[in-house]
Design a protein around this motif. Structure first.
Motif, mmCIF file in Angstrom:
data_model
loop_
_atom_site.group_PDB
_atom_site.id
_atom_site.type_symbol
_atom_site.label_atom_id
_atom_site.label_comp_id
_atom_site.label_asym_id
_atom_site.label_seq_id
_atom_site.Cartn_x
_atom_site.Cartn_y
_atom_site.Cartn_z
ATOM 1 N N ILE B 12 0.840 -1.192 0.000
ATOM 2 C CA ILE B 12 0.000 0.000 0.000
ATOM 3 C C ILE B 12 0.873 1.239 0.000
ATOM 4 N N ALA B 13 0.609 2.133 -0.900
ATOM 5 C CA ALA B 13 1.351 3.387 -1.004
ATOM 6 C C ALA B 13 2.861 3.134 -0.904
ATOM 7 N N ASP B 14 3.347 2.216 -1.683
ATOM 8 C CA ASP B 14 4.767 1.849 -1.726
ATOM 9 C C ASP B 14 5.311 1.298 -0.410
ATOM 10 N N SER B 15 4.420 0.826 0.445
ATOM 11 C CA SER B 15 4.892 0.195 1.680
ATOM 12 C C SER B 15 4.337 -1.220 1.749
ATOM 13 N N TRP B 16 5.063 -2.056 2.446
ATOM 14 C CA TRP B 16 4.561 -3.414 2.679
ATOM 15 C C TRP B 16 3.973 -3.476 4.080
ATOM 16 N N VAL B 17 2.726 -3.901 4.130
ATOM 17 C CA VAL B 17 2.022 -3.923 5.418
ATOM 18 C C VAL B 17 1.373 -5.290 5.605
ATOM 19 N N VAL B 18 1.529 -5.845 6.793
ATOM 20 C CA VAL B 18 0.842 -7.107 7.092
ATOM 21 C C VAL B 18 -0.360 -6.799 7.986
ATOM 22 N N VAL B 19 -1.498 -7.331 7.577
ATOM 23 C CA VAL B 19 -2.740 -7.063 8.310
ATOM 24 C C VAL B 19 -3.308 -8.393 8.812
ATOM 25 N N PRO B 20 -3.647 -8.484 10.088
ATOM 26 C CA PRO B 20 -4.303 -9.702 10.558
ATOM 27 C C PRO B 20 -5.754 -9.716 10.075
ATOM 28 N N VAL B 21 -6.261 -10.882 9.730
ATOM 29 C CA VAL B 21 -7.658 -10.939 9.286
ATOM 30 C C VAL B 21 -8.451 -11.937 10.139
ATOM 31 N N GLY B 22 -9.765 -11.759 10.102
ATOM 32 C CA GLY B 22 -10.681 -12.681 10.790
ATOM 33 C C GLY B 22 -10.304 -12.880 12.242
ATOM 34 N N LYS B 23 -10.195 -14.138 12.622
ATOM 35 C CA LYS B 23 -9.932 -14.527 13.998
ATOM 36 C C LYS B 23 -8.586 -14.036 14.530
ATOM 37 N N ARG B 24 -7.655 -13.865 13.624
ATOM 38 C CA ARG B 24 -6.292 -13.533 14.026
ATOM 39 C C ARG B 24 -6.211 -12.204 14.786
ATOM 40 N N VAL B 25 -7.191 -11.322 14.549
ATOM 41 C CA VAL B 25 -7.185 -10.015 15.232
ATOM 42 C C VAL B 25 -7.287 -10.199 16.750
ATOM 43 N N VAL B 26 -7.858 -11.319 17.190
ATOM 44 C CA VAL B 26 -7.976 -11.576 18.628
ATOM 45 C C VAL B 26 -6.607 -11.504 19.289
ATOM 46 N N GLU B 27 -5.622 -12.164 18.681
ATOM 47 C CA GLU B 27 -4.305 -12.199 19.326
ATOM 48 C C GLU B 27 -3.342 -11.139 18.800
ATOM 49 N N PHE B 28 -3.630 -10.626 17.607
ATOM 50 C CA PHE B 28 -2.732 -9.610 17.060
ATOM 51 C C PHE B 28 -3.550 -8.479 16.467
ATOM 52 N N ASN B 29 -3.767 -7.434 17.254
ATOM 53 C CA ASN B 29 -4.572 -6.319 16.771
ATOM 54 C C ASN B 29 -3.648 -5.170 16.406
ATOM 55 N N GLY B 30 -3.249 -5.115 15.165
ATOM 56 C CA GLY B 30 -2.337 -4.048 14.752
ATOM 57 C C GLY B 30 -1.886 -4.281 13.326
ATOM 58 N N LEU B 31 -0.850 -3.577 12.952
ATOM 59 C CA LEU B 31 -0.301 -3.714 11.607
ATOM 60 C C LEU B 31 1.191 -3.963 11.739
ATOM 61 N N ILE B 32 1.742 -4.690 10.784
ATOM 62 C CA ILE B 32 3.189 -4.881 10.765
ATOM 63 C C ILE B 32 3.722 -4.252 9.490
ATOM 64 N N SER B 33 4.759 -3.447 9.662
ATOM 65 C CA SER B 33 5.336 -2.815 8.487
ATOM 66 C C SER B 33 6.604 -3.581 8.103
ATOM 67 N N LEU B 34 6.733 -3.895 6.843
ATOM 68 C CA LEU B 34 7.909 -4.651 6.389
ATOM 69 C C LEU B 34 8.686 -3.883 5.333
ATOM 70 N N SER B 35 9.993 -4.080 5.348
ATOM 71 C CA SER B 35 10.816 -3.525 4.261
ATOM 72 C C SER B 35 10.605 -4.422 3.036
ATOM 73 N N GLU B 36 11.194 -4.037 1.943
ATOM 74 C CA GLU B 36 11.010 -4.836 0.734
ATOM 75 C C GLU B 36 11.602 -6.237 0.913
ATOM 76 N N SER B 37 12.769 -6.294 1.537
ATOM 77 C CA SER B 37 13.362 -7.629 1.712
ATOM 78 C C SER B 37 12.559 -8.420 2.756
ATOM 79 N N GLY B 38 12.033 -7.701 3.743
ATOM 80 C CA GLY B 38 11.162 -8.350 4.731
ATOM 81 C C GLY B 38 9.953 -8.970 4.044
ATOM 82 N N ALA B 39 9.403 -8.233 3.083
ATOM 83 C CA ALA B 39 8.219 -8.731 2.373
ATOM 84 C C ALA B 39 8.567 -9.982 1.574
#
Ligand code: SF4
Ligand code: SF4
Lengths: 368, 87
Positions: B12-39
């Motif tokens: 998104i907007a030249d950034s890599w972002v990991v988003v939890p979906v569905g049930k996963r939000v229960v244990e991880f409510n947030g966003l993870i930002s990754l570099s290109e190599s991280g992605a």
């Protein structure tokens, strides 16, 4: 992975604004509500057949989310009216919750049952914000029209809390409930919840049976309230909730970033990287405006989003505001001016008086 | 090593972002930002990958010394592990 959530949001917002990526979407799923708050800017009755017939279908909302997601939407707000009035809310949210958005829901909480709470608990949004209209059945009834709403809202809050859902409380300040502000803050603290308040009440956006101007605080009262938040809330300063679009970057004065010479009347994210989709299917810059509008359900999201950019760029800047010595203290913006005066570029007496009062209070306290 | 189900990697907007979906939000409510190599590493780890697979991809994709790449990979894996993101 070192970036904090706030930093990440700021970076994304800055970049999305520049590149006109629709990062933040706000879906107004319905205009109907089971409460009848007189200060609401969009409110049809729960069983309004005409309103129901003009609502967009679950399938359409799901498609819109998909298309907006492809265009870069990351933050999504589901709001109303009261979203839980929609029989197909679960169908909509069930799908959307799997699409990779950071989703928020606004609700009055009164329709939350144990079953809905536990269903949401299995696929929680990032946050649910619950509006509370008073801290007793009496006050709640005076503001929202229904005294029973108070107990039901409290029950809703506790049911969602018991599911571990991230909750925030918000109070919409009006004449009828301002005396409850301290009790509201105490309640939020007792429940360990974040809280905030909506300070600016707009004249209504579209024809419905409300008259917000009669309910909102006078400029004098509002300016006094703003000056003495610690007194009115009893302790820590709450977060202000302007709205979702601004909420992500509210700390600095919004005008710090506003370049008047650029002929762009919007200092916020509206129409640049955020949009509002009205219950009957218009794409607008923000919640307060039903024009300019583009039509995503007819023309597709991408076309509508670029049409909206073009429409926003023809909105005039208010010359008086841009040269006004009170600009820094004023809450002016194109949407507010339009709703207050009928024009995007005409100063609004309510906002002018408010700015004068705020300025006067700050001066008296020697903060200026 | 395989990343748990229920996370979506988005650009998104030249950034890599990991988003939890569905049930996963229960244990991880947030966003993870990754570099290109991280992605890149994340994409491999979504399907399950060993350290040497990750190293191979890194060396293939970037002009980087093997030692430096390995250090980056180990760092990345440690962070994911600390966040409880592996199956
Ligand atoms: S609304 Fe009135 S006080 Fe506010 S900036 Fe415009 S002219 Fe000045
Ligand atoms: S135009 Fe005004 S009301 Fe709309 S998002 Fe911007 S600041 Fe808020």
């Amino acid at each position: 992975m070192g970036t904090s959530w706030v930093q990440l949001s700021e970076t994304l917002t800055g970049r999305a604004k520049e590149k006109r990526i629709p990062l933040m979407g706000q879906f107004e799923l319905t205009s109907r509500c089971n409460l009848q708050c007189k200060m609401c800017y969009v409110n049809n009755s729960a069983s309004d057949i005409q309103a129901i017939s003009r609502e967009r279908s679950a399938k359409e909302w799901i498609q819109l989310a998909e298309d907006a997601g492809r265009a870069g939407m990351l933050y999504l707000l589901l709001t109303g009216g009261e979203v839980f009035l929609r029989q197909d809310f679960r169908e909509i949210y069930g799908e959307i919750s799997l699409m990779g958005f950071n989703t928020h829901i606004y609700t009055n909480g009164t329709l939350i049952t144990p079953e809905i709470a536990s269903w949401l608990g299995q696929r929680p949004p990032s946050q649910i914000e619950i509006s509370l209209y008073g801290m007793s059945p009496d006050t709640y009834g005076k503001v929202s029209g229904f005294t029973w709403g108070y107990e039901r809202a409290l029950r809703g809050i506790d049911l969602l809390r018991s599911q571990g859902i991230n909750l925030k409380l918000r109070m919409t300040l009006v004449q009828g409930n301002i005396h409850d502000s301290e009790r509201f803050a105490e309640f939020a603290q007792e429940r360990g919840l974040e809280f905030g308040y909506v300070k600016y009440i707009s004249p209504r956006r579209e024809g419905c049976n409300t008259y917000p101007e009669a309910e909102r605080l006078s400029p004098e009262l509002l300016a006094e309230f703003e000056m003495n938040l610690d007194k009115h809330f009893g302790f820590e300063e709450p977060k202000q909730f302007e709205h979702f679009a601004l909420g992500k970057a509210l700390d600095a004065s919004p005008f710090d970033e506003w370049n008047v010479e650029s002929c762009d009347p919007f200092y916020c994210t509206a129409g640049k990287c955020s949009f509002w989709s009205t219950w009957d299917g218009k794409l607008t810059p923000c919640s307060l405006l039903d024009s300019p509008a583009a039509f995503p359900f007819e023309n597709g999201f991408l076309k509508a989003w670029s049409a909206l950019q073009a429409l926003c760029s023809s909105i005039p800047v208010c010359g008086k505001c841009s040269e006004c010595p009170l600009l820094q203290e004023c809450w002016t913006c194109p949407a507010r001016l339009k709703n207050e005066t009928g024009f995007f570029d005409k100063p609004a007496p309510y906002l002018c008086e408010l700015a004068q009062r705020i300025h006067g209070n700050l001066k008296a306290a020697q903060k200026l | 090593m395989k990343i748990k189900e229920g996370f979506m990697l988005r650009e998104i907007a030249d950034s890599w972002v990991v988003v939890p979906v569905g049930k996963r939000v229960v244990e991880f409510n947030g966003l993870i930002s990754l570099s290109e190599s991280g992605a890149l590493l994340w994409q491999k780890l979504e399907n399950g990958a060993a350290e040497e697979d990750l190293l191979k991809s890194m060396l293939h994709e970037y002009e980087i010394e093997e030692d430096a790449a390995l250090a980056d990979i180990r760092d990345f894996i440690r962070t994911l592990d600390e966040k409880g993101l592996f199956e």
